[in-house]
Design a protein around this motif. Structure first.
Motif, PDB file in Angstrom:
ATOM      1  N   GLY A  52      59.251  39.130  12.483  1.00 49.26           N
ATOM      2  CA  GLY A  52      59.367  40.575  12.523  1.00 49.26           C
ATOM      3  C   GLY A  52      60.398  41.143  11.573  1.00 49.26           C
ATOM      4  N   HIS A  53      61.232  40.276  10.991  1.00 47.93           N
ATOM      5  CA  HIS A  53      62.245  40.717  10.041  1.00 47.93           C
ATOM      6  C   HIS A  53      61.883  40.340   8.610  1.00 47.93           C
ATOM      7  CE1 HIS A  53      65.079  41.916  13.177  1.00 47.93           C
ATOM      8  NE2 HIS A  53      64.826  40.777  13.797  1.00 47.93           N
ATOM      9  N   VAL A  54      61.476  39.085   8.414  1.00 48.02           N
ATOM     10  CA  VAL A  54      61.054  38.605   7.097  1.00 48.02           C
ATOM     11  C   VAL A  54      59.787  37.792   7.334  1.00 48.02           C
ATOM     12  CG1 VAL A  54      61.732  37.409   4.982  1.00 48.02           C
ATOM     13  CG2 VAL A  54      63.495  38.397   6.461  1.00 48.02           C
TER      14      VAL A  54
ATOM     15  N   PRO B   7      71.782  29.593   6.422  1.00 51.58           N
ATOM     16  CA  PRO B   7      73.220  29.700   6.119  1.00 51.58           C
ATOM     17  C   PRO B   7      74.098  29.643   7.367  1.00 51.58           C
ATOM     18  CG  PRO B   7      72.202  31.857   5.993  1.00 51.58           C
ATOM     19  CD  PRO B   7      71.078  30.881   6.226  1.00 51.58           C
ATOM     20  N   VAL B   8      74.064  28.505   8.068  1.00 52.96           N
ATOM     21  CA  VAL B   8      74.953  28.301   9.213  1.00 52.96           C
ATOM     22  C   VAL B   8      76.291  27.800   8.684  1.00 52.96           C
ATOM     23  CG1 VAL B   8      75.317  27.013  11.350  1.00 52.96           C
ATOM     24  CG2 VAL B   8      73.024  27.804  10.749  1.00 52.96           C
TER      25      VAL B   8
ATOM     26  N   PRO C 167      80.604  39.005  20.738  1.00 52.90           N
ATOM     27  CA  PRO C 167      80.974  39.889  19.626  1.00 52.90           C
ATOM     28  C   PRO C 167      80.549  41.316  19.912  1.00 52.90           C
ATOM     29  CG  PRO C 167      78.972  38.698  19.098  1.00 52.90           C
ATOM     30  CD  PRO C 167      79.467  38.128  20.403  1.00 52.90           C
ATOM     31  N   THR C 168      81.115  42.236  19.172  1.00 56.61           N
ATOM     32  CA  THR C 168      80.681  43.625  19.285  1.00 56.61           C
ATOM     33  C   THR C 168      79.247  43.736  18.766  1.00 56.61           C
ATOM     34  OG1 THR C 168      81.433  44.209  17.069  1.00 56.61           O
ATOM     35  CG2 THR C 168      83.045  44.412  18.869  1.00 56.61           C
ATOM     36  N   PRO C 169      78.513  44.740  19.210  1.00 56.62           N
ATOM     37  CA  PRO C 169      77.162  44.940  18.655  1.00 56.62           C
ATOM     38  C   PRO C 169      77.172  45.051  17.137  1.00 56.62           C
ATOM     39  CG  PRO C 169      77.470  46.305  20.599  1.00 56.62           C
ATOM     40  CD  PRO C 169      78.811  45.706  20.287  1.00 56.62           C
ATOM     41  N   GLU C 170      78.210  45.676  16.577  1.00 55.36           N
ATOM     42  CA  GLU C 170      78.291  45.833  15.126  1.00 55.36           C
ATOM     43  C   GLU C 170      78.477  44.486  14.443  1.00 55.36           C
ATOM     44  OE1 GLU C 170      79.158  49.469  17.234  1.00 55.36           O
ATOM     45  OE2 GLU C 170      80.123  47.495  17.348  1.00 55.36           O
ATOM     46  N   ALA C 171      79.311  43.614  15.014  1.00 58.68           N
ATOM     47  CA  ALA C 171      79.541  42.299  14.425  1.00 58.68           C
ATOM     48  C   ALA C 171      78.276  41.445  14.499  1.00 58.68           C
ATOM     49  CB  ALA C 171      80.706  41.602  15.129  1.00 58.68           C
ATOM     50  N   ARG C 172      77.575  41.497  15.640  1.00 61.06           N
ATOM     51  CA  ARG C 172      76.330  40.735  15.751  1.00 61.06           C
ATOM     52  C   ARG C 172      75.285  41.236  14.759  1.00 61.06           C
ATOM     53  NH1 ARG C 172      74.793  37.283  19.364  1.00 61.06           N
ATOM     54  NH2 ARG C 172      76.149  37.982  21.052  1.00 61.06           N
TER      55      ARG C 172
ATOM     56  N   ALA D 121      72.139  40.633   9.794  1.00 58.37           N
ATOM     57  CA  ALA D 121      71.735  41.195   8.505  1.00 58.37           C
ATOM     58  C   ALA D 121      71.967  40.192   7.382  1.00 58.37           C
ATOM     59  CB  ALA D 121      72.507  42.493   8.236  1.00 58.37           C
ATOM     60  N   ARG D 122      73.047  39.423   7.459  1.00 63.94           N
ATOM     61  CA  ARG D 122      73.303  38.400   6.437  1.00 63.94           C
ATOM     62  C   ARG D 122      72.224  37.316   6.478  1.00 63.94           C
ATOM     63  NH1 ARG D 122      78.690  39.413   8.142  1.00 63.94           N
ATOM     64  NH2 ARG D 122      78.660  37.628   9.572  1.00 63.94           N
ATOM     65  N   THR D 123      71.820  36.922   7.672  1.00 60.61           N
ATOM     66  CA  THR D 123      70.774  35.906   7.809  1.00 60.61           C
ATOM     67  C   THR D 123      69.453  36.418   7.252  1.00 60.61           C
ATOM     68  OG1 THR D 123      71.850  34.993   9.773  1.00 60.61           O
ATOM     69  CG2 THR D 123      69.519  34.467   9.460  1.00 60.61           C
ATOM     70  N   ILE D 124      69.112  37.654   7.556  1.00 57.34           N
ATOM     71  CA  ILE D 124      67.869  38.249   7.058  1.00 57.34           C
ATOM     72  C   ILE D 124      67.894  38.342   5.535  1.00 57.34           C
ATOM     73  CG2 ILE D 124      66.536  40.401   7.004  1.00 57.34           C
ATOM     74  CD1 ILE D 124      67.425  40.754   9.992  1.00 57.34           C
ATOM     75  N   ALA D 125      69.027  38.738   4.964  1.00 59.93           N
ATOM     76  CA  ALA D 125      69.141  38.834   3.509  1.00 59.93           C
ATOM     77  C   ALA D 125      68.980  37.463   2.858  1.00 59.93           C
ATOM     78  CB  ALA D 125      70.490  39.452   3.129  1.00 59.93           C
TER      79      ALA D 125
END
Length: 313
Positions: A15-17, A182-183, A203-208, A213-217
Protein backbone atom coordinates in the motif's frame (compact mmCIF):
# COMPACT_ATOMS: atom_id res chain seq x y z
CA UNK A 1 -5.60 -33.54 11.25
CA UNK A 2 -5.81 -31.01 14.08
CA UNK A 3 -2.66 -29.14 13.08
CA UNK A 4 -2.15 -26.79 10.13
CA UNK A 5 0.97 -24.84 9.09
CA UNK A 6 1.35 -21.60 7.16
CA UNK A 7 4.71 -19.92 6.54
CA UNK A 8 4.22 -16.53 4.93
CA UNK A 9 6.35 -13.50 4.11
CA UNK A 10 5.32 -10.15 5.46
CA UNK A 11 6.10 -6.62 4.30
CA UNK A 12 5.26 -3.23 5.81
CA UNK A 13 5.38 -1.68 2.33
CA UNK A 14 2.04 -2.98 1.04
CA UNK A 15 0.00 0.00 0.00
CA UNK A 16 3.01 2.31 0.23
CA UNK A 17 5.34 1.10 -2.54
CA UNK A 18 3.44 -1.44 -4.61
CA UNK A 19 4.50 -3.44 -7.68
CA UNK A 20 2.33 -3.61 -10.80
CA UNK A 21 -1.39 -4.12 -10.08
CA UNK A 22 -1.30 -7.63 -11.51
CA UNK A 23 1.44 -8.59 -9.03
CA UNK A 24 -0.52 -7.09 -6.12
CA UNK A 25 -3.55 -9.09 -7.29
CA UNK A 26 -1.47 -12.25 -7.64
CA UNK A 27 -0.19 -11.96 -4.06
CA UNK A 28 -3.69 -11.11 -2.88
CA UNK A 29 -5.08 -14.23 -4.51
CA UNK A 30 -2.40 -16.41 -2.87
CA UNK A 31 -3.08 -14.92 0.55
CA UNK A 32 -6.84 -15.25 0.03
CA UNK A 33 -6.43 -18.96 -0.69
CA UNK A 34 -4.41 -19.40 2.51
CA UNK A 35 -7.01 -17.47 4.48
CA UNK A 36 -9.80 -19.64 3.07
CA UNK A 37 -7.91 -22.75 4.18
CA UNK A 38 -7.48 -21.27 7.66
CA UNK A 39 -11.18 -20.46 7.84
CA UNK A 40 -12.09 -24.01 6.85
CA UNK A 41 -9.65 -25.35 9.41
CA UNK A 42 -11.33 -23.23 12.13
CA UNK A 43 -8.34 -22.94 14.48
CA UNK A 44 -8.93 -22.86 18.20
CA UNK A 45 -5.39 -21.61 18.80
CA UNK A 46 -2.76 -19.82 16.69
CA UNK A 47 0.91 -20.38 17.50
CA UNK A 48 2.76 -17.54 15.80
CA UNK A 49 6.54 -17.33 15.35
CA UNK A 50 7.60 -13.86 14.20
CA UNK A 51 10.46 -11.34 14.40
CA UNK A 52 10.58 -7.70 15.42
CA UNK A 53 12.11 -4.66 13.72
CA UNK A 54 13.14 -2.54 16.73
CA UNK A 55 9.52 -1.73 17.53
CA UNK A 56 8.96 -4.01 20.52
CA UNK A 57 12.38 -5.47 21.35
CA UNK A 58 15.50 -3.35 21.83
CA UNK A 59 19.16 -3.68 22.68
CA UNK A 60 18.69 -2.72 26.30
CA UNK A 61 17.60 -6.36 26.67
CA UNK A 62 17.41 -8.54 23.57
CA UNK A 63 16.32 -12.16 24.12
CA UNK A 64 16.84 -14.74 21.40
CA UNK A 65 13.41 -16.29 22.06
CA UNK A 66 10.47 -14.79 23.94
CA UNK A 67 6.87 -15.87 24.58
CA UNK A 68 4.29 -13.19 25.28
CA UNK A 69 1.94 -14.01 28.12
CA UNK A 70 0.23 -10.75 27.16
CA UNK A 71 0.88 -8.83 23.95
CA UNK A 72 -0.09 -5.59 22.25
CA UNK A 73 0.37 -4.55 18.61
CA UNK A 74 2.03 -1.14 18.25
CA UNK A 75 0.24 -0.49 14.95
CA UNK A 76 3.20 0.40 12.75
CA UNK A 77 2.74 1.06 9.03
CA UNK A 78 -0.71 -0.27 8.04
CA UNK A 79 -1.04 -2.84 10.83
CA UNK A 80 -3.70 -2.38 13.47
CA UNK A 81 -2.90 -1.41 17.05
CA UNK A 82 -4.46 -3.31 19.92
CA UNK A 83 -4.24 -6.38 22.11
CA UNK A 84 -3.74 -9.96 20.99
CA UNK A 85 -5.94 -12.57 22.65
CA UNK A 86 -3.28 -14.49 24.58
CA UNK A 87 -4.59 -17.32 26.81
CA UNK A 88 -2.40 -16.68 29.84
CA UNK A 89 -2.65 -20.05 31.56
CA UNK A 90 -1.81 -21.85 28.33
CA UNK A 91 1.06 -19.44 27.60
CA UNK A 92 2.52 -20.06 31.05
CA UNK A 93 2.19 -23.81 30.60
CA UNK A 94 3.91 -23.59 27.21
CA UNK A 95 6.77 -21.55 28.66
CA UNK A 96 7.28 -24.03 31.49
CA UNK A 97 7.29 -26.97 29.08
CA UNK A 98 9.69 -25.34 26.62
CA UNK A 99 12.15 -24.35 29.35
CA UNK A 100 11.94 -27.84 30.85
CA UNK A 101 12.74 -29.14 27.34
CA UNK A 102 16.10 -27.34 27.37
CA UNK A 103 15.31 -24.02 25.66
CA UNK A 104 16.26 -20.76 27.38
CA UNK A 105 12.98 -18.99 26.69
CA UNK A 106 12.26 -15.48 27.94
CA UNK A 107 8.73 -14.54 28.98
CA UNK A 108 7.09 -11.14 28.65
CA UNK A 109 3.95 -10.03 30.43
CA UNK A 110 3.85 -6.84 28.36
CA UNK A 111 5.11 -7.83 24.90
CA UNK A 112 4.90 -5.22 22.18
CA UNK A 113 4.74 -6.60 18.64
CA UNK A 114 4.82 -4.94 15.23
CA UNK A 115 3.71 -5.76 11.69
CA UNK A 116 5.69 -9.01 11.74
CA UNK A 117 3.05 -10.41 14.10
CA UNK A 118 0.06 -8.24 13.20
CA UNK A 119 0.13 -8.64 9.41
CA UNK A 120 -0.17 -12.45 9.30
CA UNK A 121 -2.90 -12.39 11.95
CA UNK A 122 -4.86 -9.82 9.98
CA UNK A 123 -4.31 -11.44 6.59
CA UNK A 124 -4.95 -15.03 7.67
CA UNK A 125 -7.72 -14.48 10.23
CA UNK A 126 -9.06 -10.97 9.61
CA UNK A 127 -8.22 -9.54 13.03
CA UNK A 128 -5.63 -9.41 15.79
CA UNK A 129 -7.90 -11.14 18.27
CA UNK A 130 -10.19 -13.42 16.29
CA UNK A 131 -8.47 -16.48 17.78
CA UNK A 132 -6.39 -17.08 20.90
CA UNK A 133 -2.71 -16.76 20.00
CA UNK A 134 0.64 -17.69 21.52
CA UNK A 135 3.08 -15.01 20.23
CA UNK A 136 6.63 -16.35 19.97
CA UNK A 137 9.40 -13.89 19.12
CA UNK A 138 12.71 -14.85 17.47
CA UNK A 139 15.51 -12.27 17.36
CA UNK A 140 16.37 -11.77 13.70
CA UNK A 141 18.15 -8.40 13.60
CA UNK A 142 20.51 -7.96 16.56
CA UNK A 143 23.81 -9.89 16.73
CA UNK A 144 24.61 -12.31 18.19
CA UNK A 145 21.98 -14.45 16.46
CA UNK A 146 21.05 -18.08 17.02
CA UNK A 147 21.42 -20.39 14.04
CA UNK A 148 18.88 -22.48 12.16
CA UNK A 149 19.63 -25.50 14.33
CA UNK A 150 18.68 -23.67 17.51
CA UNK A 151 15.57 -22.19 15.88
CA UNK A 152 14.59 -25.74 14.90
CA UNK A 153 15.13 -26.99 18.44
CA UNK A 154 13.03 -24.13 19.80
CA UNK A 155 10.19 -24.91 17.40
CA UNK A 156 10.39 -28.64 18.11
CA UNK A 157 10.09 -27.97 21.85
CA UNK A 158 6.95 -25.91 21.22
CA UNK A 159 5.63 -28.69 18.96
CA UNK A 160 6.13 -31.32 21.64
CA UNK A 161 4.06 -29.15 23.98
CA UNK A 162 1.34 -28.96 21.33
CA UNK A 163 1.35 -32.71 20.63
CA UNK A 164 -1.12 -33.60 23.36
CA UNK A 165 -3.16 -30.40 23.19
CA UNK A 166 -6.72 -31.30 22.22
CA UNK A 167 -7.33 -28.21 20.08
CA UNK A 168 -7.13 -27.35 16.40
CA UNK A 169 -3.83 -25.46 16.22
CA UNK A 170 -2.67 -23.22 13.39
CA UNK A 171 1.13 -22.82 13.41
CA UNK A 172 2.42 -19.73 11.57
CA UNK A 173 5.92 -18.62 10.63
CA UNK A 174 6.08 -14.95 9.58
CA UNK A 175 9.00 -13.31 7.74
CA UNK A 176 11.62 -13.35 5.03
CA UNK A 177 12.67 -14.36 2.48
CA UNK A 178 15.80 -12.69 1.05
CA UNK A 179 15.81 -8.99 1.85
CA UNK A 180 18.15 -6.34 3.17
CA UNK A 181 16.12 -3.27 4.16
CA UNK A 182 17.78 -0.31 5.93
CA UNK A 183 17.67 -1.77 9.45
CA UNK A 184 20.37 -0.01 11.49
CA UNK A 185 23.30 -1.86 13.05
CA UNK A 186 24.65 -0.60 16.37
CA UNK A 187 28.31 -0.62 15.32
CA UNK A 188 27.66 1.79 12.44
CA UNK A 189 24.69 3.79 13.77
CA UNK A 190 24.77 7.50 14.50
CA UNK A 191 24.33 8.33 18.21
CA UNK A 192 20.63 9.22 17.91
CA UNK A 193 19.89 6.06 15.92
CA UNK A 194 21.90 3.97 18.38
CA UNK A 195 19.83 5.32 21.23
CA UNK A 196 16.62 4.45 19.36
CA UNK A 197 17.59 0.82 18.83
CA UNK A 198 18.87 0.51 22.42
CA UNK A 199 15.83 1.99 24.16
CA UNK A 200 13.29 3.26 21.65
CA UNK A 201 10.00 2.03 23.09
CA UNK A 202 6.83 4.02 22.62
CA UNK A 203 8.08 6.70 20.19
CA UNK A 204 5.99 9.74 19.46
CA UNK A 205 3.67 9.44 16.45
CA UNK A 206 5.91 11.94 14.66
CA UNK A 207 9.05 9.87 15.30
CA UNK A 208 7.37 6.67 14.12
CA UNK A 209 6.08 8.39 11.00
CA UNK A 210 9.53 9.79 10.20
CA UNK A 211 11.11 6.34 10.54
CA UNK A 212 8.44 4.80 8.30
CA UNK A 213 8.93 7.55 5.72
CA UNK A 214 12.65 6.72 5.55
CA UNK A 215 11.85 3.04 4.96
CA UNK A 216 9.35 3.91 2.22
CA UNK A 217 11.86 6.23 0.53
CA UNK A 218 14.54 3.51 0.59
CA UNK A 219 12.09 1.02 -0.96
CA UNK A 220 11.19 3.44 -3.74
CA UNK A 221 14.87 3.99 -4.51
CA UNK A 222 15.54 0.25 -4.50
CA UNK A 223 12.62 -0.43 -6.85
CA UNK A 224 13.93 2.30 -9.16
CA UNK A 225 17.30 0.56 -9.46
CA UNK A 226 19.38 1.91 -6.59
CA UNK A 227 22.09 -0.54 -5.57
CA UNK A 228 22.52 0.75 -2.02
CA UNK A 229 20.54 -2.23 -0.72
CA UNK A 230 21.55 -5.82 -1.45
CA UNK A 231 19.76 -7.38 -4.42
CA UNK A 232 17.12 -10.02 -3.78
CA UNK A 233 18.25 -13.62 -4.29
CA UNK A 234 15.52 -15.82 -5.83
CA UNK A 235 17.88 -18.82 -6.08
CA UNK A 236 18.57 -18.69 -2.36
CA UNK A 237 14.86 -18.21 -1.62
CA UNK A 238 13.84 -21.24 -3.68
CA UNK A 239 16.55 -23.44 -2.17
CA UNK A 240 15.47 -22.49 1.34
CA UNK A 241 11.80 -23.06 0.53
CA UNK A 242 12.63 -26.47 -0.92
CA UNK A 243 14.49 -27.41 2.26
CA UNK A 244 11.48 -26.36 4.36
CA UNK A 245 9.00 -28.08 2.06
CA UNK A 246 10.91 -31.38 2.33
CA UNK A 247 11.75 -30.78 6.00
CA UNK A 248 15.40 -31.49 5.24
CA UNK A 249 16.61 -30.80 8.75
CA UNK A 250 20.21 -31.78 8.06
CA UNK A 251 20.37 -29.30 5.19
CA UNK A 252 18.74 -26.58 7.27
CA UNK A 253 21.05 -27.21 10.22
CA UNK A 254 24.00 -26.70 7.86
CA UNK A 255 23.07 -23.07 7.06
CA UNK A 256 25.49 -20.66 8.72
CA UNK A 257 24.61 -17.15 9.84
CA UNK A 258 27.36 -15.45 7.86
CA UNK A 259 26.24 -17.25 4.70
CA UNK A 260 22.60 -16.30 5.32
CA UNK A 261 23.60 -12.63 5.55
CA UNK A 262 25.85 -12.86 2.49
CA UNK A 263 23.37 -14.73 0.30
CA UNK A 264 19.99 -13.59 1.58
CA UNK A 265 20.68 -10.24 3.23
CA UNK A 266 20.80 -9.08 6.82
CA UNK A 267 17.06 -9.49 7.34
CA UNK A 268 16.86 -12.94 5.75
CA UNK A 269 17.42 -14.22 9.30
CA UNK A 270 13.65 -13.76 9.69
CA UNK A 271 13.24 -17.13 7.98
CA UNK A 272 14.23 -18.68 11.30
CA UNK A 273 10.55 -18.20 12.10
CA UNK A 274 9.77 -20.59 9.20
CA UNK A 275 12.30 -23.10 10.51
CA UNK A 276 10.79 -22.95 14.01
CA UNK A 277 7.21 -23.13 12.74
CA UNK A 278 7.91 -26.10 10.45
CA UNK A 279 9.75 -27.87 13.28
CA UNK A 280 6.84 -27.21 15.64
CA UNK A 281 4.38 -28.62 13.10
CA UNK A 282 6.66 -31.61 12.50
CA UNK A 283 6.95 -32.38 16.21
CA UNK A 284 3.25 -31.78 16.90
CA UNK A 285 2.22 -34.20 14.12
CA UNK A 286 5.04 -36.72 14.60
CA UNK A 287 6.16 -36.04 11.03
CA UNK A 288 2.75 -36.53 9.42
CA UNK A 289 1.33 -34.15 6.84
CA UNK A 290 2.88 -32.93 3.60
CA UNK A 291 4.09 -29.38 3.03
CA UNK A 292 3.87 -27.60 -0.30
CA UNK A 293 4.99 -24.32 -1.77
CA UNK A 294 2.03 -22.05 -2.42
CA UNK A 295 3.64 -18.92 -3.83
CA UNK A 296 6.93 -17.24 -4.66
CA UNK A 297 7.98 -14.03 -6.39
CA UNK A 298 10.87 -11.63 -5.88
CA UNK A 299 9.24 -8.21 -5.38
CA UNK A 300 11.74 -5.32 -5.35
CA UNK A 301 9.04 -2.76 -4.46
CA UNK A 302 8.53 -4.61 -1.19
CA UNK A 303 12.29 -5.18 -0.79
CA UNK A 304 11.61 -8.88 -0.35
CA UNK A 305 11.49 -12.30 -1.82
CA UNK A 306 7.83 -13.01 -1.06
CA UNK A 307 6.68 -16.58 -0.54
CA UNK A 308 4.32 -18.97 1.20
CA UNK A 309 4.33 -22.62 2.22
CA UNK A 310 1.51 -24.49 3.91
CA UNK A 311 0.57 -27.97 4.99
CA UNK A 312 -1.84 -29.81 2.73
CA UNK A 313 -5.40 -28.83 3.66
Amino acid sequence: MKRHLVCLSHTPLKGHVDPLPEVVAEVGDAVAQLRAEVERFEPELVVLFAPDHYNGFFLDLMPQFCLGVAAQSVGDFASRPGPLDVPRALAEACAEAVVADGIDLAVSWRMQVDHGFAQPLEELTGALDRHPVLPLFINSVAPPLVDFRRAREFGAAVGRFLRNLDQRVLVVGSGGLSHNPPVPQLRSAAPDVAERIIAGRNPTPEARQARQARTIAAARAFAAGSNELRALNPDWDRRFMRDIETRDWSALDAYRNDAISADGGASAHEVKTWVAAAAAFDAATAGAGALRRRYYRAIPEWVAGFGAISSAP
